[in-house]
Design a protein around this motif. Sequence first.
Motif, short mmCIF file in Angstrom:
data_model
loop_
_atom_site.label_atom_id
_atom_site.label_comp_id
_atom_site.label_asym_id
_atom_site.label_seq_id
_atom_site.Cartn_x
_atom_site.Cartn_y
_atom_site.Cartn_z
N GLY A 1 102.40 -7.01 -20.12
CA GLY A 1 103.08 -5.91 -19.45
C GLY A 1 103.18 -6.08 -17.96
O GLY A 1 103.57 -5.17 -17.25
N GLY A 2 102.80 -7.25 -17.46
CA GLY A 2 102.89 -7.51 -16.04
C GLY A 2 101.62 -7.15 -15.30
O GLY A 2 100.76 -6.42 -15.80
N PRO A 3 101.48 -7.66 -14.07
CA PRO A 3 100.23 -7.49 -13.31
C PRO A 3 99.91 -6.06 -12.94
O PRO A 3 98.74 -5.68 -12.87
N VAL A 4 100.92 -5.23 -12.67
CA VAL A 4 100.64 -3.85 -12.26
C VAL A 4 99.96 -3.08 -13.39
O VAL A 4 98.94 -2.42 -13.18
N ARG A 5 100.50 -3.18 -14.59
CA ARG A 5 99.88 -2.48 -15.72
C ARG A 5 98.48 -3.00 -15.97
O ARG A 5 97.54 -2.21 -16.22
N ALA A 6 98.28 -4.31 -15.89
CA ALA A 6 96.95 -4.88 -16.12
C ALA A 6 95.95 -4.36 -15.09
O ALA A 6 94.81 -4.02 -15.43
N ARG A 7 96.36 -4.30 -13.83
CA ARG A 7 95.45 -3.81 -12.79
C ARG A 7 95.10 -2.35 -13.00
O ARG A 7 93.94 -1.94 -12.81
N LEU A 8 96.08 -1.56 -13.36
CA LEU A 8 95.82 -0.13 -13.56
C LEU A 8 94.88 0.10 -14.73
O LEU A 8 93.98 0.96 -14.67
N ILE A 9 95.07 -0.65 -15.79
CA ILE A 9 94.18 -0.52 -16.95
C ILE A 9 92.77 -0.94 -16.57
O ILE A 9 91.78 -0.28 -16.95
N GLY A 10 92.65 -2.01 -15.82
CA GLY A 10 91.33 -2.45 -15.37
C GLY A 10 90.66 -1.42 -14.48
O GLY A 10 89.47 -1.12 -14.63
N ALA A 11 91.43 -0.85 -13.54
CA ALA A 11 90.88 0.15 -12.62
C ALA A 11 90.43 1.41 -13.35
O ALA A 11 89.48 2.08 -12.93
N SER A 12 91.08 1.72 -14.46
CA SER A 12 90.69 2.91 -15.23
C SER A 12 89.31 2.77 -15.83
O SER A 12 88.68 3.76 -16.22
N GLU A 13 88.80 1.54 -15.91
CA GLU A 13 87.48 1.28 -16.47
C GLU A 13 86.43 1.07 -15.38
O GLU A 13 85.26 0.84 -15.68
N ALA A 14 86.82 1.13 -14.11
CA ALA A 14 85.91 0.82 -13.01
C ALA A 14 84.88 1.92 -12.79
O ALA A 14 85.19 3.12 -12.94
N SER A 15 83.68 1.53 -12.40
CA SER A 15 82.59 2.48 -12.17
C SER A 15 82.34 2.74 -10.69
O SER A 15 81.68 3.71 -10.34
N TYR A 16 82.84 1.86 -9.82
CA TYR A 16 82.57 1.97 -8.40
C TYR A 16 83.73 2.66 -7.67
O TYR A 16 84.82 2.81 -8.22
N GLU A 17 83.48 3.07 -6.42
CA GLU A 17 84.48 3.82 -5.64
C GLU A 17 85.70 2.97 -5.34
O GLU A 17 86.84 3.44 -5.45
N TYR B 1 104.54 0.84 -17.77
CA TYR B 1 105.57 -0.13 -18.10
C TYR B 1 105.50 -1.31 -17.13
O TYR B 1 104.67 -1.34 -16.24
N ARG B 2 106.39 -2.27 -17.29
CA ARG B 2 106.43 -3.43 -16.40
C ARG B 2 107.07 -3.00 -15.07
O ARG B 2 108.28 -3.07 -14.91
N ILE B 3 106.23 -2.55 -14.16
CA ILE B 3 106.69 -2.03 -12.88
C ILE B 3 106.32 -3.02 -11.78
O ILE B 3 105.21 -3.54 -11.74
N SER B 4 107.24 -3.27 -10.86
CA SER B 4 106.95 -4.15 -9.73
C SER B 4 105.89 -3.52 -8.83
O SER B 4 105.82 -2.29 -8.70
N GLU B 5 105.10 -4.36 -8.17
CA GLU B 5 104.01 -3.87 -7.34
C GLU B 5 104.52 -2.97 -6.21
O GLU B 5 103.85 -2.01 -5.82
#
Length: 243
Positions: A42-58, A142-146
């Motif tokens: 789904g592109g890097p933006v979606r991957a980053r957002l999904i990863g950030a949704s699991e983050a525990s730090y500020e 979706y596949r959204i540009s950064e």
Amino acid sequence: MNSIDEAFKGKEKPEIIVVEDASDEALKDSRITKHILLEKNGGPVRARLIGASEASYEYVILLDSDDTLLEDSVDTIEEVRRNHPNFDLYGFTFAGGESSIDFEIKTINDYSDFVIYEGRTSDYMMIVKSNVLRTFTISHSYRISEIWLFSSIFLKHTCFYSGKSIFFYHQDATEQLSKKRDFRLKCSSYERQSVSKSVEYFSAFILKCQSQSLYKAWRKRLIKESILSFNYRALIEILCLKK
């Protein structure tokens, strides 16, 4: 992974979240805290957002697979945050791309000026508050540009772009930026939906952005993407749109 170890040596152990964006072969490393496997690219933006949704730090560091942290990167980040506190995002350039110019982004128009400024460096690594990214996980699924993501963010949030470097870029950043975009036919419904989302956002964004040059550049790009994804509804919408 080794560069992360070096950067955080003597400091609190970081949480390492790896998002495999439909990778052919998943990374195997015991240092990974959370490993997310996506079935469809789904592109890097979606991957980053999904990863950030699991983050525990500020704050989270958005580290691409082709980048490595410099040994003193964490010290540099902490120093800049001390000297320039209370920003939601921080941007740092790459080794060899250092600049004497810093940028404060407090409005979307500041971001427009930053994007079109020819004297800025060509690539930045972003450190972002995880709760800021979480608010965009669904709307940007979706596949959204950064550039769409950060344009959305800067409607409400602030950023400090530092001229100091914290990472080594394993591509020629200047060459990468100057390359013509590789436009190819994209016939899937997923790609059509992605273009529709971009046009939807752009239609709202131009009401707030005063930069005529950005408006023309983004409009041109969306016209091409609408044609290549056979999204004629989006094409008509963008062609009929007036600033």
